[in-house]
Design a protein around this motif. Structure first.
Motif, PDB file in Angstrom:
ATOM      1  N   HIS A 121      28.292  12.198  -9.866  1.00  0.00           N
ATOM      2  CA  HIS A 121      28.518  11.183 -10.884  1.00  0.00           C
ATOM      3  C   HIS A 121      29.857  10.455 -10.742  1.00  0.00           C
ATOM      4  O   HIS A 121      29.968   9.299 -11.112  1.00  0.00           O
ATOM      5  N   ASN A 122      30.862  11.103 -10.242  1.00  0.00           N
ATOM      6  CA  ASN A 122      32.187  10.499 -10.078  1.00  0.00           C
ATOM      7  C   ASN A 122      32.747  10.008 -11.412  1.00  0.00           C
ATOM      8  O   ASN A 122      32.462   8.900 -11.854  1.00  0.00           O
ATOM      9  N   LEU A 123      33.528  10.834 -12.027  1.00  0.00           N
ATOM     10  CA  LEU A 123      34.148  10.522 -13.309  1.00  0.00           C
ATOM     11  C   LEU A 123      35.018   9.274 -13.192  1.00  0.00           C
ATOM     12  O   LEU A 123      35.876   9.185 -12.316  1.00  0.00           O
ATOM     13  N   ALA A 124      34.785   8.292 -14.068  1.00  0.00           N
ATOM     14  CA  ALA A 124      35.553   7.046 -14.053  1.00  0.00           C
ATOM     15  C   ALA A 124      36.588   7.015 -15.173  1.00  0.00           C
ATOM     16  O   ALA A 124      37.648   6.411 -15.021  1.00  0.00           O
ATOM     17  N   ARG A 125      36.271   7.685 -16.293  1.00  0.00           N
ATOM     18  CA  ARG A 125      37.160   7.686 -17.454  1.00  0.00           C
ATOM     19  C   ARG A 125      36.600   8.658 -18.479  1.00  0.00           C
ATOM     20  O   ARG A 125      35.396   8.864 -18.544  1.00  0.00           O
ATOM     21  N   PHE A 126      37.462   9.258 -19.282  1.00  0.00           N
ATOM     22  CA  PHE A 126      36.993  10.048 -20.412  1.00  0.00           C
ATOM     23  C   PHE A 126      37.972   9.897 -21.562  1.00  0.00           C
ATOM     24  O   PHE A 126      39.149   9.583 -21.361  1.00  0.00           O
ATOM     25  N   PRO A 174      42.079   6.824 -14.099  1.00  0.00           N
ATOM     26  CA  PRO A 174      42.901   6.889 -12.891  1.00  0.00           C
ATOM     27  C   PRO A 174      44.000   5.831 -12.848  1.00  0.00           C
ATOM     28  O   PRO A 174      44.959   5.966 -12.112  1.00  0.00           O
ATOM     29  N   ASN A 175      43.888   4.789 -13.641  1.00  0.00           N
ATOM     30  CA  ASN A 175      44.890   3.724 -13.592  1.00  0.00           C
ATOM     31  C   ASN A 175      45.575   3.516 -14.939  1.00  0.00           C
ATOM     32  O   ASN A 175      45.991   2.411 -15.260  1.00  0.00           O
ATOM     33  N   GLY A 176      45.722   4.599 -15.694  1.00  0.00           N
ATOM     34  CA  GLY A 176      46.440   4.525 -16.964  1.00  0.00           C
ATOM     35  C   GLY A 176      47.943   4.452 -16.752  1.00  0.00           C
ATOM     36  O   GLY A 176      48.461   4.793 -15.692  1.00  0.00           O
ATOM     37  N   ASP A 177      48.642   3.989 -17.769  1.00  0.00           N
ATOM     38  CA  ASP A 177      50.100   3.858 -17.692  1.00  0.00           C
ATOM     39  C   ASP A 177      50.830   5.186 -17.889  1.00  0.00           C
ATOM     40  O   ASP A 177      51.899   5.399 -17.346  1.00  0.00           O
ATOM     41  N   ASP A 178      50.236   6.088 -18.675  1.00  0.00           N
ATOM     42  CA  ASP A 178      50.864   7.365 -19.002  1.00  0.00           C
ATOM     43  C   ASP A 178      50.637   8.358 -17.853  1.00  0.00           C
ATOM     44  O   ASP A 178      49.493   8.684 -17.519  1.00  0.00           O
ATOM     45  N   GLY A 179      51.710   8.840 -17.259  1.00  0.00           N
ATOM     46  CA  GLY A 179      51.615   9.756 -16.123  1.00  0.00           C
ATOM     47  C   GLY A 179      50.900  11.060 -16.439  1.00  0.00           C
ATOM     48  O   GLY A 179      50.137  11.570 -15.619  1.00  0.00           O
ATOM     49  N   ASP A 180      51.148  11.624 -17.635  1.00  0.00           N
ATOM     50  CA  ASP A 180      50.489  12.872 -18.012  1.00  0.00           C
ATOM     51  C   ASP A 180      48.984  12.674 -18.179  1.00  0.00           C
ATOM     52  O   ASP A 180      48.191  13.522 -17.759  1.00  0.00           O
ATOM     53  N   ARG A 181      48.588  11.576 -18.792  1.00  0.00           N
ATOM     54  CA  ARG A 181      47.153  11.299 -18.963  1.00  0.00           C
ATOM     55  C   ARG A 181      46.473  11.055 -17.618  1.00  0.00           C
ATOM     56  O   ARG A 181      45.356  11.500 -17.398  1.00  0.00           O
ATOM     57  N   LYS A 182      47.163  10.369 -16.742  1.00  0.00           N
ATOM     58  CA  LYS A 182      46.604  10.131 -15.410  1.00  0.00           C
ATOM     59  C   LYS A 182      46.431  11.459 -14.670  1.00  0.00           C
ATOM     60  O   LYS A 182      45.419  11.685 -14.022  1.00  0.00           O
ATOM     61  N   ARG A 183      47.402  12.351 -14.804  1.00  0.00           N
ATOM     62  CA  ARG A 183      47.289  13.664 -14.157  1.00  0.00           C
ATOM     63  C   ARG A 183      46.118  14.459 -14.738  1.00  0.00           C
ATOM     64  O   ARG A 183      45.374  15.092 -14.007  1.00  0.00           O
ATOM     65  N   ARG A 184      45.958  14.459 -16.075  1.00  0.00           N
ATOM     66  CA  ARG A 184      44.832  15.173 -16.693  1.00  0.00           C
ATOM     67  C   ARG A 184      43.512  14.608 -16.187  1.00  0.00           C
ATOM     68  O   ARG A 184      42.565  15.340 -15.919  1.00  0.00           O
ATOM     69  N   PHE A 185      43.443  13.281 -16.043  1.00  0.00           N
ATOM     70  CA  PHE A 185      42.229  12.672 -15.490  1.00  0.00           C
ATOM     71  C   PHE A 185      41.974  13.184 -14.076  1.00  0.00           C
ATOM     72  O   PHE A 185      40.857  13.582 -13.745  1.00  0.00           O
ATOM     73  N   ASP A 186      43.004  13.165 -13.240  1.00  0.00           N
ATOM     74  CA  ASP A 186      42.848  13.636 -11.859  1.00  0.00           C
ATOM     75  C   ASP A 186      42.390  15.092 -11.820  1.00  0.00           C
ATOM     76  O   ASP A 186      41.547  15.464 -10.995  1.00  0.00           O
ATOM     77  N   GLU A 187      42.934  15.922 -12.714  1.00  0.00           N
ATOM     78  CA  GLU A 187      42.518  17.329 -12.779  1.00  0.00           C
ATOM     79  C   GLU A 187      41.027  17.446 -13.111  1.00  0.00           C
ATOM     80  O   GLU A 187      40.299  18.219 -12.477  1.00  0.00           O
ATOM     81  N   MET A 188      40.568  16.680 -14.103  1.00  0.00           N
ATOM     82  CA  MET A 188      39.151  16.747 -14.499  1.00  0.00           C
ATOM     83  C   MET A 188      38.251  16.224 -13.395  1.00  0.00           C
ATOM     84  O   MET A 188      37.180  16.769 -13.141  1.00  0.00           O
ATOM     85  N   ARG A 189      38.676  15.179 -12.711  1.00  0.00           N
ATOM     86  CA  ARG A 189      37.878  14.634 -11.606  1.00  0.00           C
ATOM     87  C   ARG A 189      37.767  15.653 -10.474  1.00  0.00           C
ATOM     88  O   ARG A 189      36.698  15.867  -9.912  1.00  0.00           O
ATOM     89  N   ILE A 190      38.870  16.327 -10.155  1.00  0.00           N
ATOM     90  CA  ILE A 190      38.850  17.350  -9.105  1.00  0.00           C
ATOM     91  C   ILE A 190      37.933  18.507  -9.491  1.00  0.00           C
ATOM     92  O   ILE A 190      37.120  18.960  -8.682  1.00  0.00           O
ATOM     93  N   LEU A 191      38.055  18.998 -10.733  1.00  0.00           N
ATOM     94  CA  LEU A 191      37.195  20.096 -11.177  1.00  0.00           C
ATOM     95  C   LEU A 191      35.720  19.708 -11.149  1.00  0.00           C
ATOM     96  O   LEU A 191      34.867  20.493 -10.746  1.00  0.00           O
ATOM     97  N   LEU A 192      35.418  18.475 -11.554  1.00  0.00           N
ATOM     98  CA  LEU A 192      34.033  18.002 -11.531  1.00  0.00           C
ATOM     99  C   LEU A 192      33.521  17.893 -10.095  1.00  0.00           C
ATOM    100  O   LEU A 192      32.405  18.311  -9.802  1.00  0.00           O
ATOM    101  N   ASN A 193      34.339  17.361  -9.205  1.00  0.00           N
ATOM    102  CA  ASN A 193      33.930  17.258  -7.807  1.00  0.00           C
ATOM    103  C   ASN A 193      33.645  18.629  -7.215  1.00  0.00           C
ATOM    104  O   ASN A 193      32.690  18.808  -6.459  1.00  0.00           O
ATOM    105  N   ARG A 194      34.474  19.611  -7.546  1.00  0.00           N
ATOM    106  CA  ARG A 194      34.237  20.975  -7.056  1.00  0.00           C
ATOM    107  C   ARG A 194      32.921  21.532  -7.593  1.00  0.00           C
ATOM    108  O   ARG A 194      32.171  22.179  -6.884  1.00  0.00           O
ATOM    109  N   ALA A 195      32.636  21.271  -8.867  1.00  0.00           N
ATOM    110  CA  ALA A 195      31.424  21.798  -9.498  1.00  0.00           C
ATOM    111  C   ALA A 195      30.164  21.142  -8.971  1.00  0.00           C
ATOM    112  O   ALA A 195      29.104  21.768  -8.928  1.00  0.00           O
ATOM    113  N   GLU A 196      30.247  19.882  -8.542  1.00  0.00           N
ATOM    114  CA  GLU A 196      29.050  19.156  -8.100  1.00  0.00           C
ATOM    115  C   GLU A 196      28.777  19.309  -6.617  1.00  0.00           C
ATOM    116  O   GLU A 196      27.831  18.747  -6.108  1.00  0.00           O
ATOM    117  N   LYS A 197      29.598  20.069  -5.884  1.00  0.00           N
ATOM    118  CA  LYS A 197      29.357  20.273  -4.442  1.00  0.00           C
ATOM    119  C   LYS A 197      28.232  21.224  -4.219  1.00  0.00           C
ATOM    120  O   LYS A 197      27.896  22.064  -4.927  1.00  0.00           O
TER     121      LYS A 197
END
Length: 126
Positions: free
Chosen positions: A89-94, A103-126
């Motif tokens: 599915h490739n997470l685009a935003r939540f 992935p293109n938010g201004d807040d660094g912490d929010r962008k990192r949380r997004f990247d973490e969720m995208r990585i976890l989802l990618n691992r789960a969908e393999k």
């Protein structure tokens, strides 16, 4: 000839909204993102609406972090948007209530949380 068409049209509107065009696969993926975000397997999910036909496809659901909360009392909303309706599915935003992560938010912490969720989802969908 008109009666069957009219009856069919009436029957289509009489169906519950969540019986039409729902996507259990997208819903499960969004639930997985929410559980990963809250770091729990015990997330109580209430009403779920999925929209695989939208661009981008998405899911909106009510939730509670407290066990035993009736769905009618769930006021917190978790939303997911994906690049596509098919796996992966490739997470685009939540969004969690009114706070969104992308992935293109201004807040660094929010962008990192997004990247973490995208990585976890990618691992789960393999």
């Amino acid at each position: 000839m008109r009666k069957p068409i009219i009856l069919f049209a009436i029957g289509a509107f009489a169906l519950p909204a969540n019986a039409m065009a729902q996507s259990p696969e997208l819903e499960d993926t969004c639930k997985s993102v929410a559980k990963s975000f809250f770091m729990t397997d015990q997330l109580t999910i209430g009403t779920v609406q999925s929209f695989p036909e939208l661009k981008p496809p998405g899911v909106r659901m009510s939730y509670s972090t407290r066990q035993g909360t009736p769905p009618a009392e769930m006021t917190d909303i978790f939303e997911c948007e994906f690049d596509k309706a098919d796996k992966p599915h490739n997470l685009a935003r939540f969004c969690v209530s009114s706070t969104c992560y992308s992935p293109n938010g201004d807040d660094g912490d929010r962008k990192r949380r997004f990247d973490e969720m995208r990585i976890l989802l990618n691992r789960a969908e393999k």
